[in-house]
Every structure is written in structure tokens, then in C-alpha cells.
Scaffold this motif. Sequence first.
Motif, PDB file in Angstrom:
ATOM      1  N   LEU A 152      -0.331  -2.017 -16.187  1.00 27.43           N
ATOM      2  CA  LEU A 152       0.032  -2.719 -14.952  1.00 27.43           C
ATOM      3  C   LEU A 152      -1.188  -3.375 -14.324  1.00 27.43           C
ATOM      4  O   LEU A 152      -2.199  -2.719 -14.074  1.00 27.43           O
ATOM      5  N   SER A 153      -1.085  -4.672 -14.061  1.00 26.88           N
ATOM      6  CA  SER A 153      -2.169  -5.426 -13.423  1.00 26.88           C
ATOM      7  C   SER A 153      -1.757  -5.841 -12.022  1.00 26.88           C
ATOM      8  O   SER A 153      -0.627  -6.291 -11.799  1.00 26.88           O
ATOM      9  N   CYS A 154      -2.673  -5.715 -11.097  1.00 29.66           N
ATOM     10  CA  CYS A 154      -2.451  -6.081  -9.697  1.00 29.66           C
ATOM     11  C   CYS A 154      -2.113  -7.571  -9.585  1.00 29.66           C
ATOM     12  O   CYS A 154      -2.925  -8.426  -9.957  1.00 29.66           O
ATOM     13  N   GLY A 155      -0.936  -7.878  -9.073  1.00 26.30           N
ATOM     14  CA  GLY A 155      -0.518  -9.264  -8.902  1.00 26.30           C
ATOM     15  C   GLY A 155      -1.394 -10.023  -7.921  1.00 26.30           C
ATOM     16  O   GLY A 155      -1.723 -11.195  -8.144  1.00 26.30           O
ATOM     17  N   LEU A 156      -1.800  -9.371  -6.848  1.00 24.15           N
ATOM     18  CA  LEU A 156      -2.676  -9.999  -5.863  1.00 24.15           C
ATOM     19  C   LEU A 156      -4.025 -10.354  -6.493  1.00 24.15           C
ATOM     20  O   LEU A 156      -4.577 -11.427  -6.255  1.00 24.15           O
ATOM     21  N   CYS A 157      -4.543  -9.452  -7.320  1.00 21.68           N
ATOM     22  CA  CYS A 157      -5.825  -9.692  -7.991  1.00 21.68           C
ATOM     23  C   CYS A 157      -5.706 -10.855  -8.977  1.00 21.68           C
ATOM     24  O   CYS A 157      -6.591 -11.714  -9.036  1.00 21.68           O
ATOM     25  N   LEU A 158      -4.618 -10.874  -9.750  1.00 21.12           N
ATOM     26  CA  LEU A 158      -4.402 -11.981 -10.685  1.00 21.12           C
ATOM     27  C   LEU A 158      -4.318 -13.308  -9.932  1.00 21.12           C
ATOM     28  O   LEU A 158      -4.901 -14.308 -10.371  1.00 21.12           O
ATOM     29  N   ASP A 159      -3.619 -13.317  -8.809  1.00 20.03           N
ATOM     30  CA  ASP A 159      -3.532 -14.533  -7.988  1.00 20.03           C
ATOM     31  C   ASP A 159      -4.910 -14.920  -7.458  1.00 20.03           C
ATOM     32  O   ASP A 159      -5.283 -16.092  -7.491  1.00 20.03           O
ATOM     33  N   PHE A 160      -5.669 -13.949  -6.971  1.00 24.17           N
ATOM     34  CA  PHE A 160      -6.977 -14.215  -6.392  1.00 24.17           C
ATOM     35  C   PHE A 160      -7.902 -14.902  -7.405  1.00 24.17           C
ATOM     36  O   PHE A 160      -8.615 -15.843  -7.076  1.00 24.17           O
ATOM     37  N   PHE A 161      -7.871 -14.410  -8.647  1.00 26.00           N
ATOM     38  CA  PHE A 161      -8.724 -14.979  -9.688  1.00 26.00           C
ATOM     39  C   PHE A 161      -8.052 -16.134 -10.432  1.00 26.00           C
ATOM     40  O   PHE A 161      -8.577 -16.623 -11.421  1.00 26.00           O
ATOM     41  N   LYS A 162      -6.847 -16.535  -9.968  1.00 26.40           N
ATOM     42  CA  LYS A 162      -6.084 -17.622 -10.589  1.00 26.40           C
ATOM     43  C   LYS A 162      -5.827 -17.347 -12.079  1.00 26.40           C
ATOM     44  O   LYS A 162      -6.003 -18.201 -12.934  1.00 26.40           O
TER      45      LYS A 162
END
Length: 191
Positions: A152-162
Motif C-alpha cells: 500500500l502506497s500513500c495516495g497523498l504522497c504519490l500526488d505530492f511527488f506527481k
Amino acid sequence: MTTIDCRNLACPAPVITVKKALEEQAEFRVLLDDGAPRENVTRFARNRGCQVCEERDGNGWALTISTAERTPQPAAGTATGERVVLITSNRLGDGPEELGSLLMKNFIHTLLETSDLPTRMLFLNTGVFLTVEGSDVLEALEKLGGMGVEILSCGLCLDFFKLKDKLKAGTTTNMLTTVESLLSAPQVIRL
């Protein structure tokens, strides 16, 4: 039937809103943005034994969530011996970057050789770089997923790093699921 509008809400607000609604209602409809909000709410409700019917609604989604067919589900990690690995960096340790990257790569590859696998691996902050296209450990993480380890990967983190569209191993998660996993697991290993 009640309709709850969770469009344009930042993570983890849609999941928390649905969690509260599940405590009060047997069936409701929730409006969500496409992508992580829909994925997170759907997974959250299904993990709690709810029936989820999804319909496209303009640019987003309308989900009908029902507890009528609900089967009791234990909370994540509750008395099952679950082990959660929390990875908050793409490196292991505080030394030189090159060494830290090599140590993380070796750790994840070595997991494939053990018989006592973690139940779940949570990737936050720069840890999400390990689960996306171009990662040196992508193949190992996919194998771990095939062996039953939930990646599971943090969706907010993925968005933050595009990086949202580059996720290759596992699925996105939200902070509520992360917090519940960490608080309910008998064993948490933080790297």
C-alpha cells in the motif's frame, strides 16, 4: 436514501466521512472524485464487509454503500498475528545515500527468501518511490504482492511527488487505513 458529497475533499476526509456514515446508516450514497478518493472509499467499505455499487457520475463517481449484506470483519491486525512494515524512505538508515539505497534494495529482496512474510507493507513519504515505475525493487515488490503481502502506497504522497500514474506495485491507500493498520497490528516494523 441519504447522499453524501465528498467531492473536492482532501485525503483522508472522504474515508473518515464514510466511516462515520457507516456507524449511523445501513445504506447511503456517496459522491466522490475519480482516482484515489474512489479507490480508497471502495476498499475501505469492502474491507468492512459492505456491498459497494459504483456508477459513473459526470467526472466523478457515485457509490451506493450498503451494510445489509455485511459480514463481520476483524479490524486490520486484530489478534491475527499480523505484521506491518512501515517504509517512510526509499533508503534504509541515515548514512550515505548510495549505501542507504543499497540496504533498502537488499532488505526488500531478502524478504522474498523468508518464510515469515509481513502481512502488509505501507509506503509513505519518499518510500513511495520504491513502488513506482523505474524502481530497483519493483519486481521484488510485485512478487511479494503475489505471495499475499498487501503493498500500500500513500495516495497523498504519490500526488505530492506527481507519481500517481506511475504506481506499479500494489495500490494506493489513505491515512485512515494507515493509522488503523499501525494501531491495530500486534507488530509494526518501521524502516
